[in-house]
Design a protein around this motif. Structure first.
Motif, mmCIF file in Angstrom:
data_model
loop_
_atom_site.group_PDB
_atom_site.id
_atom_site.type_symbol
_atom_site.label_atom_id
_atom_site.label_comp_id
_atom_site.label_asym_id
_atom_site.label_seq_id
_atom_site.Cartn_x
_atom_site.Cartn_y
_atom_site.Cartn_z
ATOM 1 N N GLU A 435 -0.618 10.157 4.752
ATOM 2 C CA GLU A 435 -2.483 11.159 4.361
ATOM 3 C C GLU A 435 -1.708 10.727 2.937
ATOM 4 O OE1 GLU A 435 -4.559 15.063 4.905
ATOM 5 O OE2 GLU A 435 -2.823 14.385 5.402
ATOM 6 N N LEU A 436 -2.543 10.405 2.147
ATOM 7 C CA LEU A 436 -2.165 10.735 0.431
ATOM 8 C C LEU A 436 -4.284 11.008 0.006
ATOM 9 C CD1 LEU A 436 -1.101 10.068 -2.003
ATOM 10 C CD2 LEU A 436 -2.185 7.805 -1.634
ATOM 11 N N ASN A 437 -4.155 12.117 -0.197
ATOM 12 C CA ASN A 437 -4.745 12.794 -0.865
ATOM 13 C C ASN A 437 -5.005 13.028 -1.972
ATOM 14 O OD1 ASN A 437 -7.575 14.729 -1.326
ATOM 15 N ND2 ASN A 437 -7.338 15.703 0.630
ATOM 16 N N LEU A 438 -5.638 12.012 -2.864
ATOM 17 C CA LEU A 438 -5.887 12.079 -4.648
ATOM 18 C C LEU A 438 -7.538 12.100 -4.963
ATOM 19 C CD1 LEU A 438 -3.992 9.220 -5.158
ATOM 20 C CD2 LEU A 438 -3.045 11.093 -6.074
ATOM 21 N N HIS A 449 -4.091 0.622 -10.490
ATOM 22 C CA HIS A 449 -2.827 -1.124 -10.480
ATOM 23 C C HIS A 449 -3.048 -1.434 -9.063
ATOM 24 C CE1 HIS A 449 -0.403 -3.861 -10.407
ATOM 25 N NE2 HIS A 449 0.012 -4.030 -12.224
ATOM 26 N N HIS A 450 -3.626 -2.785 -9.574
ATOM 27 C CA HIS A 450 -3.855 -4.002 -8.256
ATOM 28 C C HIS A 450 -3.258 -3.462 -7.323
ATOM 29 C CE1 HIS A 450 -1.991 -6.283 -10.286
ATOM 30 N NE2 HIS A 450 -2.098 -6.963 -9.375
ATOM 31 N N ARG A 451 -2.023 -3.028 -7.409
ATOM 32 C CA ARG A 451 -0.213 -2.794 -6.707
ATOM 33 C C ARG A 451 -0.212 -1.490 -6.523
ATOM 34 N NH1 ARG A 451 3.712 -7.036 -8.318
ATOM 35 N NH2 ARG A 451 4.747 -7.080 -6.422
ATOM 36 N N ALA A 452 -0.930 -0.762 -6.446
ATOM 37 C CA ALA A 452 -0.318 1.257 -5.698
ATOM 38 C C ALA A 452 -0.017 1.395 -5.349
ATOM 39 C CB ALA A 452 -1.577 2.128 -6.814
ATOM 40 N N PHE A 453 -1.053 0.729 -4.323
ATOM 41 C CA PHE A 453 -1.036 1.061 -2.574
ATOM 42 C C PHE A 453 -0.371 0.008 -1.872
ATOM 43 C CE2 PHE A 453 -4.881 2.735 -4.063
ATOM 44 C CZ PHE A 453 -4.747 3.482 -3.911
ATOM 45 N N ARG A 454 0.732 -0.770 -2.953
ATOM 46 C CA ARG A 454 1.511 -2.070 -1.573
ATOM 47 C C ARG A 454 1.961 -1.844 -0.973
ATOM 48 N NH1 ARG A 454 5.171 -5.841 -2.736
ATOM 49 N NH2 ARG A 454 5.574 -4.607 -4.481
ATOM 50 N N ARG A 455 2.696 -0.873 -0.915
ATOM 51 C CA ARG A 455 4.155 -0.226 -0.380
ATOM 52 C C ARG A 455 3.508 0.502 0.686
ATOM 53 N NH1 ARG A 455 9.196 -0.395 -2.594
ATOM 54 N NH2 ARG A 455 9.891 -0.131 -0.912
ATOM 55 N N LEU A 456 2.384 1.174 0.867
ATOM 56 C CA LEU A 456 2.164 2.320 2.082
ATOM 57 C C LEU A 456 1.627 1.502 2.874
ATOM 58 C CD1 LEU A 456 0.518 4.355 -0.879
ATOM 59 C CD2 LEU A 456 3.074 4.991 0.131
ATOM 60 N N ARG A 457 2.666 0.800 3.446
ATOM 61 C CA ARG A 457 2.140 0.401 4.622
ATOM 62 C C ARG A 457 1.605 1.452 6.208
ATOM 63 N NH1 ARG A 457 7.123 -4.497 4.840
ATOM 64 N NH2 ARG A 457 5.747 -5.575 3.158
ATOM 65 N N ALA A 458 2.379 1.990 6.103
ATOM 66 C CA ALA A 458 1.877 3.431 7.457
ATOM 67 C C ALA A 458 1.016 4.499 6.746
ATOM 68 C CB ALA A 458 3.555 4.276 7.180
ATOM 69 N N LEU A 459 -0.100 3.629 5.408
ATOM 70 C CA LEU A 459 -0.918 4.672 4.975
ATOM 71 C C LEU A 459 -1.895 4.815 5.971
ATOM 72 C CD1 LEU A 459 -1.470 6.840 3.168
ATOM 73 C CD2 LEU A 459 -2.687 4.517 1.976
ATOM 74 N N ARG A 460 -2.572 5.922 6.596
ATOM 75 C CA ARG A 460 -3.569 5.396 7.878
ATOM 76 C C ARG A 460 -5.143 6.910 6.964
ATOM 77 N NH1 ARG A 460 -0.881 2.621 9.129
ATOM 78 N NH2 ARG A 460 0.092 1.941 11.018
ATOM 79 N N SER A 461 -4.868 7.343 6.502
ATOM 80 C CA SER A 461 -5.851 7.915 5.946
ATOM 81 C C SER A 461 -5.307 8.382 4.025
ATOM 82 C CB SER A 461 -6.083 9.928 6.264
ATOM 83 O OG SER A 461 -6.908 10.470 5.295
ATOM 84 N N LEU A 462 -6.934 7.598 2.920
ATOM 85 C CA LEU A 462 -6.932 7.399 1.748
ATOM 86 C C LEU A 462 -8.105 8.589 1.308
ATOM 87 C CD1 LEU A 462 -5.614 7.039 -0.758
ATOM 88 C CD2 LEU A 462 -6.479 4.528 0.071
ATOM 89 N N ASP A 463 -7.802 9.368 0.662
ATOM 90 C CA ASP A 463 -9.029 10.809 0.684
ATOM 91 C C ASP A 463 -8.784 10.060 -1.708
ATOM 92 O OD1 ASP A 463 -11.050 11.624 0.068
ATOM 93 O OD2 ASP A 463 -10.245 13.595 0.890
ATOM 94 N N LEU A 464 -10.251 9.042 -1.978
ATOM 95 C CA LEU A 464 -10.032 8.726 -3.296
ATOM 96 C C LEU A 464 -11.538 9.749 -3.885
ATOM 97 C CD1 LEU A 464 -8.872 5.760 -3.662
ATOM 98 C CD2 LEU A 464 -8.106 7.943 -4.596
ATOM 99 N N ALA A 465 -11.834 10.462 -3.209
ATOM 100 C CA ALA A 465 -13.430 11.015 -3.370
ATOM 101 C C ALA A 465 -13.239 11.934 -4.933
ATOM 102 C CB ALA A 465 -13.486 12.385 -2.462
ATOM 103 N N GLY A 466 -14.307 12.155 -5.206
ATOM 104 C CA GLY A 466 -14.714 12.951 -6.380
ATOM 105 C C GLY A 466 -14.347 12.493 -7.902
ATOM 106 N N ASN A 467 -13.777 11.012 -7.812
ATOM 107 C CA ASN A 467 -12.999 10.640 -8.780
ATOM 108 C C ASN A 467 -14.239 10.106 -10.326
ATOM 109 O OD1 ASN A 467 -10.005 10.550 -8.843
ATOM 110 N ND2 ASN A 467 -10.559 10.436 -6.931
ATOM 111 N N GLN A 468 -13.711 8.466 -10.454
ATOM 112 C CA GLN A 468 -14.898 8.393 -11.587
ATOM 113 C C GLN A 468 -14.478 6.761 -11.310
ATOM 114 O OE1 GLN A 468 -12.961 9.073 -15.738
ATOM 115 N NE2 GLN A 468 -13.205 11.590 -14.952
ATOM 116 N N LEU A 469 -14.222 6.512 -10.045
ATOM 117 C CA LEU A 469 -13.912 4.948 -9.949
ATOM 118 C C LEU A 469 -15.363 4.673 -9.661
ATOM 119 C CD1 LEU A 469 -11.346 5.682 -6.672
ATOM 120 C CD2 LEU A 469 -11.583 5.118 -8.510
#
Length: 630
Positions: A435-438, A449-469
């Protein structure tokens, strides 16, 4: 011919003869006596009933067993007067009782449980002599006996004739003035039975207890005194002397200014939250070596109120809550057994590795809403915590993801910070992250970076709400189940960033700037497991085509949709819930064929549109969905 005359009516017979004749006639009518060997034990004898004798039970109460009397919630104003002497469990909670009459309790020497929760009992209503005969009492409950300044009017005497009748203990109170201000339960009984195991005096006005209230009780296990008015002056130093089996003590929500001394050494759970504690005296916890849970949140603790020995002797401590205090640093001397450390809402500006070195067994570290800035979590600060599972640092001033986090970390929660960039190696040290909540940081697409999440093979939940994407990040882990991108500045959706996410079940794209023309063909193609899609609060003018086949819940509310065509949901046969509220739909905006082939559809929400929308479902639909109005 002679006429026969009954002998007992013949005028010439003597009185003695008439009596004998009467006796013989009765014997003939009753029949021959039954021989003892021929009796039927299943058949009731004369004068006997086939039903068991009724138990003696107070009026309106229930007695499910011979040793149990339940008078819960009967609005009783006086103590029941005919309770059986064999009673072991007596429940009088949720009534209007004001006192315990000694003459009634003195009869109940076998009583094990006495429940007086939620009555109007005052200190005067709990005389010490009332407990003299209760030598077997184990559970005593007298919580929530606060008396309102404007008590509920008493019932009329006529309606309580049985309770207030002649000979009933305390009957005179039935005629009290309904506006009388009654005294409070402000002083605990000076003496409670030695046999006691559980005592609950919570939620009263108690300001004082005595040495024998809870002292000299070798079987006592649990004491609940929370939500009272206890200060340190109201707790004698020997309050628990001779009661060395107490495992749970609740003193929360009182007026204590420091941690009470001489607490039972057997304690396992100690609740002291919501007091005025600014200091833990040196050695105050030195004997509590069995303590497993310590709650000190919502006090006034500062760094000077703790020292390196405060927690060092607590060799079994697993849970420590110090949140909502005034600490500027992580306390020193934390025990190795600690599993959960709650330090949220303090004034901590920096976390030092040395302060955490002793707590190597820590799994949950909660540091939310402190003052951690750019240097608040220096590289390696959490390195001693090799088994750390969860780190909460939301609501701080961090400008980047902390470096050198423990490799076993599974949950990293840091929304509402100032993180503006994600580098290629910022998350490389945490390959087990699930779980990663940003959310609600300052992330812009150009700085992820386009490789920022490359190593997170076990990641199931990603929260990037409320940013400037402005676009969906690339290189997302293929094992994701939940992706939240609401409240960004997304203007386009492309197939490439979502490629390979064949396990994604929930995707939130609400509150962006998406239009149907900005969603490229094939965007949803690989989202084969997607069940929930939220496209609400965008700029869509119609239902996007070619939605995922597994979709069950579709949110399209607060867009600009004015028409739903007959082929809008051909690709979503599993759809169960559709939300179209607050769009631009009119009465006939939805084509009659739009919901054909949707046998599972059970919710259609069209409220908040300019007109009430007509909805036609096929006969196979389980039930009629809700059609909204304007």
């Amino acid at each position: 011919m002679a006429t026969w005359c009954p002998t007992w009516l013949h005028p010439d017979l003597s009185l003695h003869s008439q009596r004998l004749s009467l006796l013989l006639l009765l014997l003939l009518l009753l029949g021959p006596p039954t021989t003892p060997g021929m009796e039927d034990p299943a058949f009731p004898h004369m004068g006997e009933s086939s039903q068991p004798l009724p138990r003696a039970c107070p009026l309106r109460c229930s007695c499910p067993r011979a040793d149990t009397v339940d008078c819960d919630g009967l609005d009783l104003w006086v103590f029941p007067h005919n309770i059986t002497r064999e009673a072991q469990h007596l429940s009088l909670q949720n009534n209007q009782l004001q006192e315990l009459p000694y003459n009634e309790l003195s009869r109940l020497s076998d009583l094990r449980t006495l429940n007086l929760h939620n009555n109007l009992i005052s200190s005067e209503g709990l005389p010490d002599e009332a407990f003299e005969s209760l030598t077997q009492l184990q559970h005593f409950y007298v919580a929530h006996n606060k008396v309102s300044p404007h008590p509920t009017p008493h019932p009329t005497p006529a309606s309580h004739t049985a309770e207030c009748g002649e000979g009933t203990a305390g009957a005179g109170r039935c005629h009290q003035d309904q506006h009388t201000v009654l005294p409070q339960l402000s002083v605990a009984p000076q003496f409670l039975p030695r046999s006691l195991r559980v005592a609950d005096l919570a939620a009263n006005q108690v300001t004082e207890i005595f040495p024998l209230t809870f002292g000299e009780k070798p079987a006592l296990r649990s004491v609940y005194l929370h939500n009272n008015h206890l200060s340190n002056a109201g707790l004698p130093p020997d309050a628990f002397h001779g009661s060395e089996a107490v495992t749970t003590l609740s003193l929360s929500n009182n007026q204590l200014s420091y941690l009470p001394p001489s607490l039972p050494p057997s304690l396992e759970r100690l609740h002291l939250q919501n007091n005025l504690i600014s200091k833990v005296p040196r050695g105050a916890l030195s004997r509590q070596t069995h303590l497993r849970e310590l709650y000190l949140q919502h006090n006034q603790l500062t760094d000077s109120g703790l020292d390196a020995t405060t927690f060092s002797k607590l060799h079994r401590l697993e849970y420590l809550d110090l949140s909502h205090n005034q600490l500027a640093a992580v306390p020193a001397g934390l025990p190795r057994t600690l599993t959960v450390l709650h330090l949220g809402r303090n004034r901590i500006q920096q976390v030092e590795a040395a302060r955490l070195r002793g707590a190597r067994g820590l799994r949950y570290l909660l540091l939310q809403h402190n003052q951690l800035g750019a240097a608040g979590l220096p590289a390696g600060a959490l390195r001693p915590l090799r088994g750390l599972h969860t780190l909460h640092v939301y609501g701080n001033r961090l400008e980047r993801v902390p470096l050198a986090l423990p490799r076993r970390l599974r949950s990293l929660v840091l929304p509402h910070n100032r993180v503006a960039a994600l580098g290629a190696r910022d998350l490389a040290a945490t390959p087990r992250l699930a779980e990663l909540n940003l959310a609600y940081n300052h992330l812009a697409s150009a700085r992820v970076h386009h490789r920022a999440f490359r190593r997170l093979r076990a990641l199931r939940s990603l929260d990037l709400a409320g940013n400037q994407l402005t676009r969906v990040p690339s290189g997302l882990p293929t094992g994701l189940h939940t992706l939240r991108l609401q409240r960004n500045q997304l203007r386009a959706l492309e197939p490439e960033p979502l490629a390979g996410l064949d396990q994604l079940r929930e995707l939130s794209l609400a509150h962006n700037r998406l239009r149907v023309g900005d969603i490229e063909p094939g965007t949803w193609h690989e989202l084969q497991a997607l069940q929930v899609l939220d496209l609400s609060h965008n700029q869509l003018s119609f239902v996007p085509p070619d939605l995922p086949e597994a979709l069950e819940e579709l949110h399209l509310q607060s867009n600009r949709i004015s028409h739903v065509g007959p082929e809008a949901f051909l690709s979503t046969p599993s759809l169960r819930a559709l939300f179209l509220r607050a769009n631009r739909l009119h009465m006939t905006s939805i084509a009659p064929e739009a919901f054909l082939g949707l046998p599972h559809l059970c919710v259609v929400d069209t409220t908040g549109n300019p007109e009430q929308v007509l909805i036609q479902l096929p006969a196979t639909a389980p039930r009629q969905p809700r059609a909204g109005g304007p």
